[in-house]
Every structure is written in C-alpha cells, then in structure tokens.
Design a protein around this motif. Structure first.
Motif, short mmCIF file in Angstrom:
data_model
loop_
_atom_site.label_atom_id
_atom_site.label_comp_id
_atom_site.label_asym_id
_atom_site.label_seq_id
_atom_site.Cartn_x
_atom_site.Cartn_y
_atom_site.Cartn_z
N ARG B 345 0.93 -1.17 -0.02
CA ARG B 345 0.04 -0.05 -0.11
C ARG B 345 0.99 1.40 0.21
NH1 ARG B 345 -4.81 -2.39 0.70
NH2 ARG B 345 -4.73 -3.93 2.19
N TYR B 346 1.04 1.85 -1.05
CA TYR B 346 1.47 3.15 -1.26
C TYR B 346 0.92 4.27 -0.44
CZ TYR B 346 3.82 7.18 -3.36
OH TYR B 346 4.32 8.45 -3.72
N GLN B 347 1.79 5.07 0.18
CA GLN B 347 1.50 6.41 0.79
C GLN B 347 2.33 7.65 0.00
OE1 GLN B 347 -0.66 6.47 3.67
NE2 GLN B 347 -0.63 4.09 3.49
N HIS B 348 1.30 8.06 -0.48
CA HIS B 348 1.88 9.30 -1.23
C HIS B 348 2.02 10.44 -0.39
CE1 HIS B 348 2.99 11.79 -4.88
NE2 HIS B 348 1.95 12.47 -4.48
N ALA B 349 3.29 10.90 -0.26
CA ALA B 349 3.63 11.87 0.71
C ALA B 349 3.39 13.56 -0.03
CB ALA B 349 4.91 11.89 1.20
N GLY B 350 3.37 13.45 -1.17
CA GLY B 350 3.18 14.71 -1.82
C GLY B 350 4.37 15.03 -2.99
N ASP B 351 4.20 15.99 -3.86
CA ASP B 351 5.15 16.21 -4.70
C ASP B 351 5.82 17.84 -4.38
OD1 ASP B 351 4.52 14.03 -6.62
OD2 ASP B 351 2.69 14.89 -6.73
N LEU B 352 7.19 17.83 -4.91
CA LEU B 352 7.88 19.14 -4.41
C LEU B 352 8.77 19.47 -5.77
CD1 LEU B 352 7.99 17.16 -1.64
CD2 LEU B 352 9.40 19.04 -1.03
N ALA B 353 8.97 20.73 -6.06
CA ALA B 353 9.94 21.20 -6.96
C ALA B 353 9.85 22.73 -6.57
CB ALA B 353 8.94 21.22 -8.57
N THR B 354 11.54 22.96 -6.98
CA THR B 354 11.70 24.21 -6.66
C THR B 354 12.06 24.99 -8.02
OG1 THR B 354 14.20 23.33 -6.85
CG2 THR B 354 13.45 23.95 -4.71
N ILE B 355 11.70 26.40 -7.92
CA ILE B 355 11.81 27.30 -9.17
C ILE B 355 12.71 28.36 -8.85
CG2 ILE B 355 10.15 28.38 -10.84
CD1 ILE B 355 8.02 27.89 -8.68
N GLY B 356 14.11 28.11 -9.05
CA GLY B 356 15.27 28.99 -8.63
C GLY B 356 15.41 29.04 -6.92
N LYS B 357 16.11 30.12 -6.70
CA LYS B 357 16.71 30.27 -5.33
C LYS B 357 15.71 30.34 -4.19
CE LYS B 357 19.44 33.52 -4.21
NZ LYS B 357 20.71 34.62 -4.16
N SER B 358 14.63 30.92 -4.35
CA SER B 358 13.82 31.14 -3.37
C SER B 358 12.28 30.79 -3.33
CB SER B 358 14.22 32.36 -2.51
OG SER B 358 13.94 33.33 -3.49
N SER B 359 12.00 30.14 -4.39
CA SER B 359 10.65 29.68 -4.40
C SER B 359 10.28 28.40 -4.90
CB SER B 359 10.24 30.56 -5.68
OG SER B 359 8.92 30.41 -6.02
N ALA B 360 9.30 27.74 -4.59
CA ALA B 360 8.96 26.34 -4.63
C ALA B 360 7.46 26.08 -4.41
CB ALA B 360 9.79 25.47 -3.61
N VAL B 361 7.16 24.83 -5.10
CA VAL B 361 5.73 24.53 -4.98
C VAL B 361 5.72 23.12 -4.58
CG1 VAL B 361 4.72 25.94 -7.06
CG2 VAL B 361 5.81 23.60 -7.66
#
Lengths: 430, 430
Positions: B345-361
C-alpha cells in the motif's frame, strides 16, 4: 589604437600568474589572463583529492571568480600554442592572435618520466584535478576488485600500492593511501584484512624528503614505517608496466602505481625558440625577463632562477607568487619611466609535508618542527593560504570530520563501472 | 550447504535497494547487494550538481559506507547481465554466478528518447553523477566559448539553453540555469550581457509540472516567466541536433540541450524473459513479486504498480523506499512460515519542486504551498532526507552561502579544456 593602454598578457592562472594579475590591480594597464582551464588549483592539497579527503571544488576556483572584483583584467579560457616575439603576439589554438606589450609566461610544469613516456599509462602523476580523480578511482577500484578476487597472487597485486618518488607529494600520498585503505577496509569489506594492504614508497635517493634537513627525513622515515609503509631507498625504477614495478634487483607486483618522481616545464622554451635546461626550464635574467626579450617574463616552475647563495629557487607556490608580484612591480616601474633593472630576491618561507592524519614535518631552516604540533601548524598554514573564505570553512570542517570520525567523504568512483576480474586498466579508460 | 542461511540478493543500491537491505538488518539472512557503481545517489538534488551548486560527494555516498554497521550484508561492485530463474542465480559480467533464495531487482531507470536514441549525444539526460558533471561542463564551456565568439548568430546559439520536458527536473534545471548564468556573468565576463542569456523550457503537454495541481502549474509558469525563462507548451520535439532543436513550427538555435523528458526502466524484463510495458516496467503482483516467480521481487522505477484508486504509483524516491521496506517484510514473513500474501500500500507524501533560488511549489494533495515558504519547506525536507549527518551540515552551509552571496562554489570545468570556436561537441568528448 593611438591612445590604448599598455597590454599585459599573462599565460597561466596558477600561483604565479594569479599573483601577477592581482599585483597589477591598480596599474593603468589592460590585462588578459589566458588559461586552458577555467580554474586556479591549490596544488599543495591535490593529494587529498586523490585520496578522497577533499572534493575538487574545495581546492579549485574559477579564475574569473577569483578576479571578479578586478576591472582591468579579462580572463580567456583558451589554449596557447606559441609566441610571435617579433610582432609581440600570443598565438591561440583556434588560429587567433592576442597582441601584448608585456608578456608573463607562467604555465607551470607537468610530471615527467625521465625519457620513459611509455610508463605514463601505468603510473599516473598528480598535477591536475583530473589526475587526482583518476587516481582516486584507481585506488578505490583496486579495493573493489580485491574484494571479489579469490586468486591469492592477483589479490595481493590489487592490494599493493606503489608510489615512486619520496618528495613531499610521494610522502603525503603514501601516508594518505595507507590511512584511506585501512579506514575503508574497517567494517566495509568482507574478504579483505587490513594487514593485506601494502603501500610501498620507492625513492632513488638515499633519504625521503631530500630537500628537508636530514633529521626530519629520519623522523619521516621512522613515522612512515611505523604506519606500515614500506620504504625502499636508493633504488631507481628500471621497469614499469600494468602488473608491477622493478627497481634494483627487486620486483613488486602491483596494479596501482603512482608517479611522484619528477616534473618538466611546459614547452615555453619551444614557443620562444630558445634554450632550456634538462627539465625544460628557461634561465631568466635577474629581473625574471628572458635574456634579449625584455618584454617577456617567465615565472614559476618554467623559470630557472639562481639565488644569491648559488642555490636554485625551488618550484613551490610561494616562489611562484613572489615572482608574479616581482614582475608586476618591474612592469609598473617601466611604465613610470624607470628602466633600472630590479633583481628578484626570493624569500624562502620553509618546507612542509604531512605524514598521515596527525603528523607532519616543517623545516623553516632556523626552526624544525615535527609530529602533531607540526601537523597543526601545517593545517593552519594551508587553511590560511587558501584563496576563498568559504573554502577555509569547508576544509576546516572536512579535516575535523576526518580527524574525529576517520571517514573520508569523497570516496566516489565516477567514470568507472564495476571492475572486472580481467584487465583492470580497461576499466579505468571509461 | 545444509545449514546455510536464506540468501537475499538485491540488485541496485538506489533508494529501493538500500531501503530493502536496511529493513532486513535484523533478519536471519545473508544479503548480497550488487551495484555496478560504488555509490548511492540522492537523485532529487542531482540537478544542483549539474548547475554547480553542490559537489558530487555531497549527494553520493559509497554503498559500503552506508551499510558499514550492518553485519548481514555484503556489498559487491559488479555488473549484472541476467538472471537464471530456473537455477536461482544472478549472472555477472565476468561470467560468475551468485545464487539466491530471494531476489530483489531495484535497478531503476535511465533517460529515454522515445525511439530517437540518435538524440542522446546532443541532449544528455540527468541520471548519474557523470551526467551531472558532463552537463555542468557543457553549460560552463558554452559561456566560455560565448565570451570569445564575435559572430552574432554563433554567440546567440552559445548563450541559448534548451531544456526538454517540464516535470520537476526540467523546471528545476531551467530555474537553476538562468540563475547560474546570470550570477556567473555578473562581473565575470567582459563581452556577455546578462540579457543575452536565453533559457527555453519545452514541454509537450499543456502545462508545466503536469503531476501537480493546476493552480501550482500556473504559479510555476508565471514564476519561471518572471525569472526570464521562455516556456513553450504543447509542443513535442520533432528534430534535434548539434545546432538546435525543432518543435511545432519553431526552431531554436542552441549549443546546449538538456533532456528531462522521459525515462525507461533498465532491462529487467529481458533478464527474466517476461513482458514489460512501453516504458520497460514490469507489472508486479500486489506483494511486488513477479507473477509466477514468487522469489523475485521488482521495486522502484522498474515496477509498474497500480494503486487501489487505479492510479499508478509514481517513480519517486519515497515510493521506491516504501516498496523496499515492504519486500523486506514479505521475505521475513515467509521465513517465519507465513505465506499469506501481503499487498503493498503506497502512501503518497506529496510532490515538490523548486523554481530557482527562493521559490518552490509543494502539492500535498490536502495542502498546496507555493513561494518562499514552500522553498524553506522543500529545503528542510531535503536536508532531513539526506542520508549522512555530515552531508546535512555541508549542504545547509552550501545553500546558505549561495543564498547570501549568490556564488556557486562548484563551477569547475573538468575533463574539458579551452573551447575552440569550431565544434563545441568535440571539446566535450575530452
């Protein structure tokens, strides 16, 4: 072009070239610094990259970055192929030419095999970042291959490491390899016993560290032997191949040979069409200019300079730095209209070498240090001379970490896949 | 062999294989972990090596070192060429065989060119340490060559960087390249203006970060454009060579193309002689074993797993880790005599990505974060998941340094000499 500034070309971004550029910071000149690599290298710590203690970027910095606050310098990543002294131009590999008014040649030295260039593939030297990571790969792959090898003779050859030449680099490599090997083996390999590891240091002269005071050589020899390094003195290497090295009437079977025995200057004499000594160096005038070519200066490992006491100026970083500063001073004086010759006077600061993790020898001439205290002085001196603040912090942390944990952080094999039991050399070419 | 222990072979020392080995720490088994490289790689930060922010050894550690405190595991640096399921043996490149009782295949994925393998030399992907340093060299050499180039068209091509694929890797590369380029140029190049730099991100789908919530895709798109990245959506690449890339009815002249568009599983299906999906993955049973081969498990990027809601388990590090732990549990239960199937059973923790030096989603599903706060969460999460204490300290310092000074420390060009004005590709082969 009537009103253009005096143009100084510096070839080579090592200790000498960089010092010359920096010393010309306030001069009213246009400087072009040409290097075929993009980085300045802190060579005295290169053996620590080869033995997985430091990362390449901890001892190398882009030359552009180091000179970013200096407006009168332009950095060119390009390969110089010659000098046209008549028209005062430097020739680049792509066919273009860069004109100069003053030229500083600071291109350094490469390792040399005393007429046995065929030895190079089997016994790499340690001059560039690539040399260091290639040696690191070779060392680590030999341990990996030994772990899988069951034939006793092949296994012994894989666990034997030979270093040729017992100057500071050879001594430092020998100490670092035995520590890397033993620390790596501890708990991490199943079939290798720490006592299987052999490190052999082969020196043609009668003592290790021949430039140091004899008492420091004796101390170093005893320290190395206590650490488990076999030291073979008074033997020139007579043969060398993929399977081992011969010297005197002995032969050692080994898969890893490292060359720390000799260097030759880069081909500056050829560029200028003048004579050089056996090691390729150019005998310069007292002000470091080339005889009969007053606008061309040669500094660092390419220059042969004799001190007032008749001894040669050694090929070390402080000598290159002092020469770079001196040439900058000569050029500025000439621009100010003062053409009286300014002879170079070398100040010898001392000789340093580490022997493993917490011992070193330092020969200041008037003072000789050895043991752990010398090691701390050695470490502080090197941290002090590093070019970048951030590097000082990072290297201090790296060394503290290794000191306390015994773990080397940079034990990566890159550009190398799994070793086969067959020829190890082929793997290294990847 | 009567009394020998149950022998588990794990192929691959990535997130999945390493998690499986660690989860078997207390099991009464003999484990052999085989990898053709000597290191485990923290792939989520590989783009930071490619863009000169981090050193390779800061995100890669020898597998031996990571498992040094675990007595029931032996690490073998070797290349697997096949599996003999009938005799339960793994075949190695040197012709030897390793017998297993349970086999865990965790060999990961490589980048794939959708049937256009001829594109690979012109558009390297980012999967290994060598890929990352090769891309770093390519990026930095392009700037060096541009500094020397006077022909406007060639110069523009050198200063244009194309990234294909706008998943997390593509987005992170685009942001990091524009920052690397602009920071490098600032005060360090004489002939290049920061506005000359072009970074083009090309995506076949209709939005960037297609696996994230649409509002985060929109935010990311706007952020990238504000940073100066040109984003081209809804275009598949149709042609690609040493001089540029074509998509839709457009053509961009560029000397640097980076492939972040697709991956294919390693050839495990071939080894087992069974079917795979289009991306080379194997459809596994609910307990992650291979159908009809109950002793063989496939985890990580090589496995195709469908969740209860019908969605596929994504090819991310947490999924591989969870699968590795699950397989260890299945093996231990079987050894204890309990053969009832244990579905994963997979537990999805979330998706992360950075956009340059001080921003991310960050997309947790139930919570969506964006901007500088998300960047701090992203940074802390990555530091937390790094495998080594020392690395956590070093990376924290590196990031703080870049954040405060804007300087990237690992801007070394190794294995590359001065660029010629002629074909840049040749230089890269050095």
């Amino acid at each position: 072009m009537a009103d253009r500034k005096h143009r100084v070309i510096i070839v080579g971004g090592g200790f000498g070239g960089l010092a010359a550029a920096k010393a010309l910071k306030r001069a009213d000149v246009d400087i072009v610094l040409i290097d075929r690599r993009n980085h300045h290298l802190f060579q005295p710590l290169l053996y620590q990259v080869a033995t997985a203690a430091l990362n390449p970027s901890e001892i190398a910095w882009p030359i552009r970055h180091l000179l970013r606050r200096q407006d009168n310098v332009r950095v060119l990543m390009a390969t110089v192929t010659g000098v046209d002294a008549a028209s005062r131009q430097v020739l680049l590999e792509d066919g273009s030419r860069e004109p100069y008014d003053s030229l500083i040649l600071a291109t350094g030295a490469q390792h040399a095999y005393f007429g046995h260039d065929e030895w190079e593939p089997f016994a790499p030297g340690l001059k560039t970042v690539e040399d260091a990571t290639a040696i690191r790969r070779k060392l680590l792959l030999a341990l990996e291959a030994a772990e899988r090898e069951s034939a006793p003779a092949r296994r012994r050859a894989l666990l034997t490491f030979a270093i040729i030449g017992a100057g500071p680099t050879g001594v430092e490599m020998a100490g670092a390899i035995i520590e890397l090997g033993r620390a790596s083996i501890k708990g991490q390999f199943n079939t290798i016993d720490p006592h299987d590891l052999r490190v052999v240091l082969i020196e043609g002269g009668e003592r290790v560290l021949p430039n140091f005071a004899p008492e420091l050589s004796d101390y170093t020899l005893a320290s190395l032997r206590r650490m488990g390094v076999e030291v073979e003195l008074g033997h020139m290497v007579s043969a060398l191949d993929a399977d081992g090295v011969s010297f005197g009437d002995k032969r050692i079977e080994t898969k890893t040979i490292i060359w720390a025995a000799g260097v030759a200057a880069s081909p500056v004499a050829e560029w200028l069409g003048i004579e050089s000594d056996r090691a390729g160096r150019i005998k310069v005038a007292p002000d470091l200019s080339v005889p009969f070519m007053p606008d061309i200066f040669v500094i660092g490992d390419v220059a042969s300079i004799t001190r007032e006491d008749g001894k040669p100026v050694p090929g070390v970083a402080p000598a290159a730095k002092q020469a770079g500063k001196h040439v900058a001073r000569v050029i500025m004086r000439r621009l100010a209209g003062d053409a009286t010759p300014l002879p170079f006077r070398y100040q010898h600061a001392g000789d340093l070498a580490t022997i493993g993790k917490s011992s070193a020898v330092i020969d200041f001439g008037w003072l000789k240090l050895k043991g752990w205290f010398a090691w701390w002085v050695w470490g502080l001196a090197h941290i002090y001379f590093l070019v970048e603040t951030r590097t000082r912090i990072v290297i201090t942390l790296s060394w503290l970490w290794i000191y306390l944990s015994g773990q080397r952080s940079a034990r990566l094999i890159t550009h190398g896949m799994a070793p086969e039991r067959k020829p190890l050399e082929e793997v290294d070419e990847n």
